[in-house]
Design an enzyme around this catalytic site. Structure first.
Site, mmCIF file in Angstrom:
data_model
loop_
_atom_site.group_PDB
_atom_site.id
_atom_site.type_symbol
_atom_site.label_atom_id
_atom_site.label_comp_id
_atom_site.label_asym_id
_atom_site.label_seq_id
_atom_site.Cartn_x
_atom_site.Cartn_y
_atom_site.Cartn_z
ATOM 1 N N TYR A 201 0.808 -1.201 0.015
ATOM 2 C CA TYR A 201 -0.026 -0.019 0.026
ATOM 3 C C TYR A 201 0.843 1.240 0.082
ATOM 4 C CZ TYR A 201 -3.297 3.545 1.550
ATOM 5 O OH TYR A 201 -4.116 4.734 1.701
ATOM 6 N N ASP B 154 9.317 2.570 -0.613
ATOM 7 C CA ASP B 154 8.468 3.548 0.374
ATOM 8 C C ASP B 154 8.738 2.895 1.760
ATOM 9 O OD1 ASP B 154 6.209 4.231 1.760
ATOM 10 O OD2 ASP B 154 4.677 3.341 0.477
ATOM 11 N N LYS C 196 5.511 9.026 9.029
ATOM 12 C CA LYS C 196 5.290 8.481 10.680
ATOM 13 C C LYS C 196 6.326 9.177 11.485
ATOM 14 C CE LYS C 196 2.462 4.509 8.851
ATOM 15 N NZ LYS C 196 1.060 5.153 8.995
#
Length: 424
Positions: free
Chosen positions: A141, A235, A263
């Site tokens: 994702y 990613d 994050k």
């Protein structure tokens, strides 16, 4: 007010009652907890029930909830203003902190979310290579931009299909989908498509459950990209400063052409970024012709929180050793307890990340993950909540250890695991 009452009220005003789908607990046939506060390794809901939190805001809270140093940094920044829409010294300070240990990354651009980071990285790759197609992996994702909400088609060399309503087939047809940890599936796509601008991958996948890419697979992937003049995008929105201080690079030493972060670099506030070498990053506006912008990008509160978060990690060389030991002990403890009860369970950990699947088969990719027992997972999740443990409400998410956890935290968790397994 109970959690259910709060959810019913939210559903009247917020689409689906939540602002991100997995929070709805639909994957575990339940309703979400509404959180009132957090402290260290714990969260407390509006019914005043306290839980050990292994979600940690889906990864950003490396130092747990309400970390004093991050709170202090945010308070000091807020005294001077929350947003200016203009450069601040904090942006440059955080940029230096992130880039200083990555020899292959020269410049960075801050955004507000992982979706923005990956979307911008792909646009940049297309501009640099002057090619159109992108290649991703099933189960990885990378945010909810149109080009990335694509699922695999009927064969490795066929066009793929949108995995969300509202995504045009024309977008999906520019995205190719390969099988994670399967280099042959990648080779077939390169053989059949000469217009691949970039390959984007989670080198440590956290969105099909925790499934790390094999070293040899990543090495061959990097070689394929180089041979085909295709950019490799790692990613690391989830794994950056989480799997190790340097994310996957600290483990595999592979120098991707573009890396996305998120994050942890915001310390719990909205922040993400993408970084690369000069010749690629210089294509960005205002210097180059690739447009990307954001009013709140690099806002001082997020930058201050990120600086405090990464500085703490940098100044504690034994941090990830401690966190991985805890993740290892928890993973092995869960597996041992499952074996005693005859419950099929596979566990895995990488640094401060850990995951588990209710299956007796190896999980190497998304199709393997889908074969795990989702019904059993839902039952286990409910029992763990009853026993005071807050886990991600989906089999296909990763759990996280924070620095405020210790041997006592793990003992309480494994006691809850044992009780939960007994009642399944």
């Amino acid at each position: 007010m109970t959690n259910l009452e709060a959810f019913n009220e939210a559903c009247k005003f917020i689409a689906g009652g939540v602002n991100s789908p997995v929070r709805a607990f639909s994957n575990v046939q339940s309703h979400p907890l509404f959180i009132a506060k957090g402290k260290g390794a714990f969260i407390t809901d509006i019914e005043n029930k306290t839980y050990i939190d292994y979600v940690q805001s889906w990864g950003p809270l490396l130092f747990g909830h309400c970390d004093k140093k991050i709170q202090k940094a945010c308070k000091n920044a807020l005294k001077n203003g929350s947003s200016f829409g203009a450069p601040t010294l904090l942006e440059t300070e955080l940029a230096k902190l992130i880039l200083e240990n990555f020899p292959h990354l020269s410049k960075i651009r801050f955004v507000n979310s992982g979706t923005e980071a990956t979307m911008s990285a792909i646009r940049l790759a297309r501009a640099f290579t002057k090619k159109n197609k992108i290649l991703k992996f099933e189960g990885c994702y990378h945010g909810h931009s149109d080009s990335l909400l694509v699922s695999a088609g009927s064969g490795a060399s066929t066009f793929n299909t949108p995995s969300s309503l509202g995504v045009l087939n024309e977008f999906a047809q520019q995205t190719l989908v390969a099988t994670y940890n399967d280099i042959e599936s990648v080779k077939i796509l390169f053989e059949n498509h000469k217009d691949i601008a970039c390959v984007i991958i989670e080198p440590i996948a956290g969105n099909m459950g925790l499934v790390p890419a094999k070293q040899k697979f990543l090495e061959e992937l990097a070689k394929l990209c180089k041979e085909n003049q295709t950019l490799l995008i790692f990613d690391e929105v989830m794994s950056g400063f989480r799997a190790s201080f340097l994310g996957s690079f600290g483990i595999n030493q592979i120098k991707a052409d573009i890396v996305t972060f998120g994050k942890v670099i915001g310390g719990g506030l909205p922040a993400a970024a993408f970084a690369s070498r000069d010749e690629i990053m210089n294509l960005l506006s205002p210097k180059g012709g690739v447009y990307q912008a954001g009013t709140l990008s690099g806002n001082p509160l997020a930058m201050a929180a990120g600086i405090a978060s990464i500085t703490q990690a940098k100044n504690d060389p034994k941090l990830f050793i401690r966190l991985e030991k805890l993740a290892k002990k928890l993973s092995k403890g869960m597996k041992s307890l499952a074996k005693e009860r005859g419950i099929p369970l596979k566990t895995r950990y990488v640094g401060s990340m850990f995951g588990y699947f209710f299956t007796d088969k190896k999980v190497r990719n998304y199709q393997d993950a889908l074969k795990s027992d989702l019904s059993l997972f839902a039952k286990f999740h409910a029992k763990m909540l009853e026993n005071g443990i807050y886990l991600a409400p989906s089999q296909f998410e990763t759990s996280f250890i924070c620095s405020k956890m210790n041997q006592e935290t793990l003992a309480l968790t494994l006691e809850a695991v044992n009780k939960s397994f007994k009642s399944l």
